[in-house]
Scaffold this motif. Structure first.
Motif: not given
Length: 783
Positions: A552-553, A579-582, A698-700
């Protein structure tokens, strides 16, 4: 005359004996001296001294050694140009000139002092002035205060503090002055703090960083009525914080009215050397004294500050310490004397003008940036630029924002000022780290709070700031503004998500520049505080480690080194696609998993201990049953062997195995029968976050897809596939605009069901996670 040989031999032996004793005594003294030298004299001073190369190498190591080891911190030397070399040469020449004969030294120092004073008075438009050169920039003001005391109290030289006691002096300084200036003056002058009066700045009209002239007038009149003596006023031509200039013209009139001394200091005094000077700064030329810090303005290292003043009585100046009869004291002006000649008038004006152009360049770029609020005195010619990040609201949002702040008093709304101070502190530190040549720093202002300050007159000549550095600073600022805006907007959502999630505790830390602080709550089962604190620290430390392992960033840390909360996870700055909930769900799920693993380990330890005790009891019971079955005779060593040879006793081995999964004690008879050890049941996998499973290749982590983004959007892809399915299910002879009849609709429904069954069958065969039926049957047959 003949000497007795015996006496001569005795004398010779006596001389030799005395010589031996003296030699031994001398050796003992030398050894004692060596021991004393090795023990008490520092290492660099032992022996006959060191050579020049070794000493210079030591100086170089002290200057650069530690900085080269600390590669994480950026280190930048001052930009010492040729004019700086002239200043350094002046210090060496001053030491050399000081050994001249007294008469030649007096003539030389008088020439240097008079030339430098004349040049500075002409450059900064201060006619008929004298100069005092000092190392500490506050020392000139201190000498001026002593001069004014000697002037206003005629008997001060004879009676001393008794004169001050009868009529207490008062020194007025602005509330925007340098921190600790008034206390330093009182300590050096031996005056009580009641002699220092702080004058507030404007609150309604004019700049909020300028001295309130009307209020100052009332304060002076009140002091006169109470029997006190107004002595001196310290005004600013460029306050230390915001760089604003007091109304020097009106202050001069007020000082003349009450017979007070007016002293001016500040960075804006440098603009007096330019061709065009604003009227507010030009009024400083009429004051009684001013302090100039030429070293920072012109980039000259280790040159003294200069205090220009006007006074008619040389004896009082000598008594106050502004002049000296020692020729060596006059050599302080030698570095400036050399540097001013090397730069010339054009070089001096060019450096000051370049600093002003840098300020204007930055100010013009800041006007085009959203969410940036500037605080400058004059937009056309302001040597100091102060700006801060501030969230702007539309008219509708501003109305609702004000209503919410006045009625609900939400914690984030009420603490908004502290949050902005924290964010601007972070912004200033980031800009100073990314663009060190800009020389920006963080300043605390009374009304605006924490701001970022750019004062090129104090830094540009030293750091060598150029126009491209300003452009780089603006580019970095453009990158940081969206991050600040997104983090500020998502802080409230993050707090609400954490408060709604079971097992998480939101920690409010207004001094943390980031999304927020969270702690995983450990559910203690009657444990004491010390053990609970250790378990809490262990779980949150492991949680931080697991979060940092994710792709993650975001930045997860334990918070600041000093002043932070313990056993917490600090989340740094975020972007708008977070995505705060995730994020909150992942933190809760990871913390729960760590807690369950910790509990499982504790429970397993207890179960294993009880299982061992139960196994010992069962084995002891089985041993007693074996003795009863075999009989007493078989236990006798010789008889038992003979009896077992004639009549062997067959007994099946009875062992015990402990199933860690089930936590139960089982018999080993099945192992001896099947000749294999049972695997037991496999524990179910630990559940993970459902949102994390839906992450695209590929999505962080913690990224949500934006509809308007150029990247891949999951929602749009799914809707597009649904449209293609609808087109495929339409009969071939039916155009998109025609309607289907009942028969066509029934056929389409049947085709849809068949396609669905086919798809489900293909999904079952293609799913690698489902077990193969053939493999299951083979395993069953093998068992």
């Amino acid at each position: 005359k003949m000497m007795d040989p015996t006496l001569a031999e005795m004398g010779k032996n006596l001389n030799e004996a005395m010589k031996m004793l003296e030699d031994n005594q001398r050796k003992v003294e030398e050894e004692n001296e060596k021991k004393y030298a090795r023990k008490d004299i520092p290492g660099p001073l032992q022996g006959s001294g060191q050579d020049m190369v070794s000493i210079l190498q030591l100086v170089q190591n002290l200057m650069h050694g530690e900085e080269e080891e600390e590669t994480s911190q950026s280190y930048r030397l001052q930009n010492v140009g040729e004019q700086g070399h002239m200043a350094l040469l002046g210090h060496s020449l001053a030491a050399y000139i000081s050994v001249l004969d007294r008469e030649r030294l007096r003539k030389l120092t008088t020439r240097i002092l008079s030339d430098t004073t004349l040049w500075l008075c002409r450059l900064f438009r201060y006619e008929n002035g004298s100069a005092y050169y000092h190392e500490d920039d506050r020392e000139g003001l201190l000498k001026i205060c002593r001069l004014v005391i000697h002037t206003r109290y005629e008997d001060y030289t004879l009676e001393g503090f008794n004169v001050l006691y009868s009529k207490q002096p008062v020194i007025y300084i602005s509330s925007a002055a340098r921190t600790g200036l008034g206390q330093a003056l009182c300590n050096q002058l031996g005056l009580p703090l009641s002699c220092m009066c702080r004058v507030p700045c404007n609150t309604m009209f004019g700049s909020q960083h300028q001295m309130d002239v009307a209020l100052l007038d009332r304060l002076i009149k009140d002091d006169v009525e109470s029997g006190r003596l107004p002595l001196l006023l310290v005004a600013n031509a460029g306050t230390p914080g915001a760089g604003h200039t007091d109304k020097l013209g009106r202050l001069k009139e007020l000082c003349e009215q009450h017979k007070m001394w007016l002293h001016v200091e500040g960075v804006n005094l440098a603009t007096l050397a330019l061709g065009y000077v604003s009227s507010s700064v030009l009024a400083a030329t009429k004051c009684d004294s001013m302090t100039l810090t030429l070293g920072s303005w012109l980039g000259l290292p280790a040159v003294p500050a200069v205090t220009l003043y006007r006074h008619e009585d040389p004896s009082l100046s000598l008594a106050a310490g502004l002049t000296s009869s020692q020729p060596v004291e006059k050599l302080r002006a030698l570095p400036l004397w050399l540097s001013l000649q090397y730069l010339g008038h054009d070089g001096i004006v060019e450096r000051i003008k370049h600093a002003s152009q840098l300020s204007q360049r930055l100010l013009e770029n800041l006007k085009n940036l959203d969410n940036i609020k500037t605080s400058v005195e004059d937009e056309l010619s302001s040597p100091v630029v102060v700006f801060k990040f501030f969230q702007e609201y539309s008219n509708r949002d501003q109305t609702s924002h004000a209503a919410q702040a006045s009625t609900i008093q939400h914690p984030i709304i009420s603490n908004e000022g502290h949050i902005y101070d924290t964010f601007n502190q972070w912004l200033g530190e980031q800009l100073a780290q990314l663009v060190p040549a800009s020389g920006v720093d963080v300043v605390e202002l009374e009304d605006e709070g924490t701001c970022v300050r750019f004062s090129p007159l104090m830094t540009s000549a030293v750091l060598g700031t150029e126009m491209q550095d300003i452009d780089q600073l603006v580019d970095c600022l453009k990158m940081k503004i969206p991050v600040l805006t997104s983090t500020l907007q998502l802080r409230e959502e993050f707090e609400q998500e954490v408060r709604r999630t079971v097992g998480l505790l939101y920690i409010e830390d207004l001094g943390w520049p980031g999304l927020g602080v969270v702690r995983y709550n450990y559910h203690s089962d009657g444990k004491n505080d010390d053990k609970q604190e250790k378990e809490l620290e262990k779980i949150n430390t492991e949680l931080l480690k697991k979060l940092n392992e994710l792709e993650s960033d975001l930045t997860f840390s334990l918070g600041p080194e000093f002043g932070g909360q313990k056993n917490c996870v600090y989340i740094g700055m975020v972007t708008e696609d977070l995505d705060v909930s995730e994020l909150v769900e992942t933190i809760a799920a990871t913390g729960k998993e760590i807690e369950e693993n910790s509990r499982l380990l504790e429970n397993m330890t207890e179960v294993v201990r009880k299982g061992i005790q139960e196994a010992q009891l069962q084995l002891q019971k089985a041993n007693e049953e074996r003795l009863l079955e075999e009989g007493l005779l078989r236990q006798i060593p010789v008889v038992g062997s003979v009896l077992n040879w004639f009549s062997p006793f067959q007994a099946s081995p009875k062992g015990r195995t402990f199933n860690l999964t089930a936590g139960s004690l089982e018999s080993t008879e099945s192992m001896y029968v099947s000749k294999a050890q049972g695997t037991g049941s496999t524990p179910p996998p630990t559940p993970t976050s459902s949102l994390a499973k839906q992450r695209l290749p590929g999505q962080k982590a913690f990224k949500r897809s934006l509809r308007n983004s150029d990247g891949f959007s999951e929602t749009s892809s799914i809707s597009h596939c649904d449209d293609l399915d609808k087109l495929d299910q339409r009969p071939p002879n039916l155009s998109p605009g025609q309607e289907q009849g009942p028969l066509e609709m029934e056929r389409a429904e049947e085709q849809k069901e068949v396609a669905q069954v086919k798809t489900d069958t293909e999904d079952i065969h293609s799913d690698k996670s489902l077990p193969d039926c053939t493999k299951v049957e083979d395993q069953a047959s093998q068992r």
